[in-house]
Design a protein around this motif. Structure first.
Motif, PDB file in Angstrom:
ATOM      1  N   VAL A  50       0.854  -1.175   0.000  1.00 58.52           N
ATOM      2  CA  VAL A  50       0.000   0.000   0.000  1.00 58.52           C
ATOM      3  C   VAL A  50       0.896   1.233   0.000  1.00 58.52           C
ATOM      4  O   VAL A  50       1.835   1.330   0.792  1.00 58.52           O
ATOM      5  CB  VAL A  50      -0.918   0.035   1.240  1.00 58.52           C
ATOM      6  CG1 VAL A  50      -1.786   1.283   1.230  1.00 58.52           C
ATOM      7  CG2 VAL A  50      -1.786  -1.209   1.307  1.00 58.52           C
ATOM      8  N   LEU A  51       0.617   2.178  -0.872  1.00 60.74           N
ATOM      9  CA  LEU A  51       1.370   3.424  -0.938  1.00 60.74           C
ATOM     10  C   LEU A  51       0.507   4.556  -0.390  1.00 60.74           C
ATOM     11  O   LEU A  51      -0.660   4.676  -0.753  1.00 60.74           O
ATOM     12  CB  LEU A  51       1.768   3.747  -2.376  1.00 60.74           C
ATOM     13  CG  LEU A  51       2.484   5.091  -2.578  1.00 60.74           C
ATOM     14  CD1 LEU A  51       3.901   5.011  -2.045  1.00 60.74           C
ATOM     15  CD2 LEU A  51       2.481   5.496  -4.040  1.00 60.74           C
ATOM     16  N   VAL A  52       1.072   5.363   0.486  1.00 60.83           N
ATOM     17  CA  VAL A  52       0.395   6.573   0.970  1.00 60.83           C
ATOM     18  C   VAL A  52       1.015   7.760   0.251  1.00 60.83           C
ATOM     19  O   VAL A  52       2.237   7.965   0.301  1.00 60.83           O
ATOM     20  CB  VAL A  52       0.539   6.734   2.494  1.00 60.83           C
ATOM     21  CG1 VAL A  52      -0.191   7.994   2.960  1.00 60.83           C
ATOM     22  CG2 VAL A  52      -0.015   5.506   3.217  1.00 60.83           C
ATOM     23  N   ASP A  61       3.063   1.917  -9.980  1.00 56.77           N
ATOM     24  CA  ASP A  61       3.206   0.574 -10.538  1.00 56.77           C
ATOM     25  C   ASP A  61       3.589  -0.449  -9.477  1.00 56.77           C
ATOM     26  O   ASP A  61       3.379  -1.653  -9.664  1.00 56.77           O
ATOM     27  CB  ASP A  61       4.273   0.567 -11.640  1.00 56.77           C
ATOM     28  CG  ASP A  61       3.832   1.377 -12.865  1.00 56.77           C
ATOM     29  OD1 ASP A  61       2.612   1.410 -13.144  1.00 56.77           O
ATOM     30  OD2 ASP A  61       4.713   1.987 -13.512  1.00 56.77           O
ATOM     31  N   ASN A  62       4.176   0.034  -8.358  1.00 56.92           N
ATOM     32  CA  ASN A  62       4.710  -0.879  -7.360  1.00 56.92           C
ATOM     33  C   ASN A  62       3.768  -1.102  -6.186  1.00 56.92           C
ATOM     34  O   ASN A  62       4.172  -1.618  -5.144  1.00 56.92           O
ATOM     35  CB  ASN A  62       6.054  -0.356  -6.834  1.00 56.92           C
ATOM     36  CG  ASN A  62       5.920   1.003  -6.156  1.00 56.92           C
ATOM     37  OD1 ASN A  62       4.917   1.696  -6.337  1.00 56.92           O
ATOM     38  ND2 ASN A  62       6.935   1.381  -5.394  1.00 56.92           N
ATOM     39  N   ALA A  63       2.509  -0.683  -6.309  1.00 58.43           N
ATOM     40  CA  ALA A  63       1.543  -0.894  -5.232  1.00 58.43           C
ATOM     41  C   ALA A  63       0.166  -1.159  -5.836  1.00 58.43           C
ATOM     42  O   ALA A  63      -0.280  -0.431  -6.722  1.00 58.43           O
ATOM     43  CB  ALA A  63       1.485   0.336  -4.312  1.00 58.43           C
ATOM     44  N   GLY A  64      -0.495  -2.179  -5.337  1.00 63.26           N
ATOM     45  CA  GLY A  64      -1.826  -2.482  -5.823  1.00 63.26           C
ATOM     46  C   GLY A  64      -2.871  -1.536  -5.279  1.00 63.26           C
ATOM     47  O   GLY A  64      -3.957  -1.398  -5.849  1.00 63.26           O
ATOM     48  N   SER A  65      -2.547  -0.876  -4.152  1.00 67.46           N
ATOM     49  CA  SER A  65      -3.471   0.058  -3.517  1.00 67.46           C
ATOM     50  C   SER A  65      -2.727   1.330  -3.156  1.00 67.46           C
ATOM     51  O   SER A  65      -1.548   1.293  -2.790  1.00 67.46           O
ATOM     52  CB  SER A  65      -4.073  -0.557  -2.246  1.00 67.46           C
ATOM     53  OG  SER A  65      -4.737  -1.772  -2.512  1.00 67.46           O
ATOM     54  N   ALA A  66      -3.418   2.457  -3.259  1.00 67.85           N
ATOM     55  CA  ALA A  66      -2.825   3.739  -2.880  1.00 67.85           C
ATOM     56  C   ALA A  66      -3.828   4.517  -2.047  1.00 67.85           C
ATOM     57  O   ALA A  66      -5.003   4.612  -2.389  1.00 67.85           O
ATOM     58  CB  ALA A  66      -2.439   4.538  -4.119  1.00 67.85           C
ATOM     59  N   ILE A  67      -3.344   5.064  -0.941  1.00 68.87           N
ATOM     60  CA  ILE A  67      -4.129   5.988  -0.126  1.00 68.87           C
ATOM     61  C   ILE A  67      -3.704   7.396  -0.519  1.00 68.87           C
ATOM     62  O   ILE A  67      -2.514   7.720  -0.496  1.00 68.87           O
ATOM     63  CB  ILE A  67      -3.873   5.775   1.372  1.00 68.87           C
ATOM     64  CG1 ILE A  67      -4.329   4.387   1.811  1.00 68.87           C
ATOM     65  CG2 ILE A  67      -4.570   6.858   2.193  1.00 68.87           C
ATOM     66  CD1 ILE A  67      -5.827   4.205   1.840  1.00 68.87           C
ATOM     67  N   VAL A  68      -4.664   8.225  -0.873  1.00 69.59           N
ATOM     68  CA  VAL A  68      -4.352   9.582  -1.333  1.00 69.59           C
ATOM     69  C   VAL A  68      -4.908  10.593  -0.338  1.00 69.59           C
ATOM     70  O   VAL A  68      -6.096  10.557   0.008  1.00 69.59           O
ATOM     71  CB  VAL A  68      -4.933   9.840  -2.735  1.00 69.59           C
ATOM     72  CG1 VAL A  68      -4.513  11.218  -3.237  1.00 69.59           C
ATOM     73  CG2 VAL A  68      -4.475   8.755  -3.703  1.00 69.59           C
TER      74      VAL A  68
END
Length: 253
Positions: free
Chosen positions: A164-166, A179-186
């Motif tokens: 998960v990317l924040v 590209d390197n995270a299936g989920s992103a918190i924005v």
């Protein structure tokens, strides 16, 4: 030496207050309440409500202070923020020096958690480096908007074996879905950057005023709900004068 507590108070619901946070409030001789102007008075009101509900220390007092408005970003976003932080640091220094006794304790009440997209700790480090007032610092964590978002949507932030990317709305608009995270918190997205993404099959879970009676949540395929989110966001901001929102983007499996 002065003691300074930086207390996370949660994402908007007084019930988010932890036992540690409530204990911290009652250790403080003075509680600092930021005022961001009439259009954001709800933010100060929540802090007042928390103090009314949880503070039992008869020696405690509140000091309210005005927060300067950040200038519109110029060609250098970092420079604009740096100038703003410097102005707030001068205010913090005066509050610590003038309102906390030499052996006293003060507390800043921080929305969400002090470690996540909040600048209080960086600003207090500026104050420390100035060398004009000494203090010991203690940080008490709080529930973040990310946790509140996941709870409201009844979802886990990560999928099995996935990262998960924040990130921020500014970075999402510049770099797209990672590209390197299936989920992103924005977070900190004032311009609905999700509408700039070419992949409209992404799944979005969006929330505003999380944990409060005014909470709004919307989820679905980005191409189906993106414009609805933008419309609801604009309407809510116009009605209240401010908005705090965040969202999760996820690639379809």
């Amino acid at each position: 030496m002065r003691k300074l507590l930086v207390i996370g108070i949660g994402a908007g619901n007084p019930d988010h207050m932890t036992v540690q946070a409530i204990t911290g409030l009652n250790r403080a001789d003075v509680l600092f309440i930021p005022d961001k102007g009439a259009r954001k008075n709800d933010l100060a009101d929540l802090r007042r409500e928390i103090c009314d509900r949880f503070v039992t220390n008869p020696a405690s007092r509140r000091v309210e202070f005005d927060v300067p408005v950040r200038a519109e970003p110029t060609s250098s976003y970092r420079s604009t923020v740096d100038d703003w932080h410097e102005a707030i640091a001068a205010i913090y220094e005066g509050l610590i020096r003038d309102e906390i006794a030499g052996d006293g304790c003060g507390a800043f009440l921080i929305w969400g958690d002090p470690s996540l997209y909040d600048s209080a700790l960086r600003i207090l480090e500026r104050v420390r480096l100035r060398g004009n007032v000494a203090f010991d610092l203690e940080v008490i964590p709080g529930i973040t908007a990310i946790q509140a978002l996941a709870a409201s949507h009844k979802t886990a932030l990560n999928r099995i074996g996935d990262s998960v990317l924040v990130t921020t709305g500014r970075r999402l608009a510049e770099e797209g879905m990672p590209d390197n995270a299936g989920s992103a918190i924005v977070m900190l997205d004032g311009k609905c950057a999700f509408n700039t993404l070419p992949d409209q099959d992404l799944f979005i879970q969006w929330g505003a005023y999380l944990g409060t009676p005014d909470e709004i949540i919307i989820s679905g395929r980005l191409g189906d709900v993106g414009e609805e989110i933008k419309k609801r966001r604009e309407e809510a901001r116009e009605e209240k004068g401010w908005i705090m929102d965040t969202y999760l983007l996820r690639k379809q499996e």
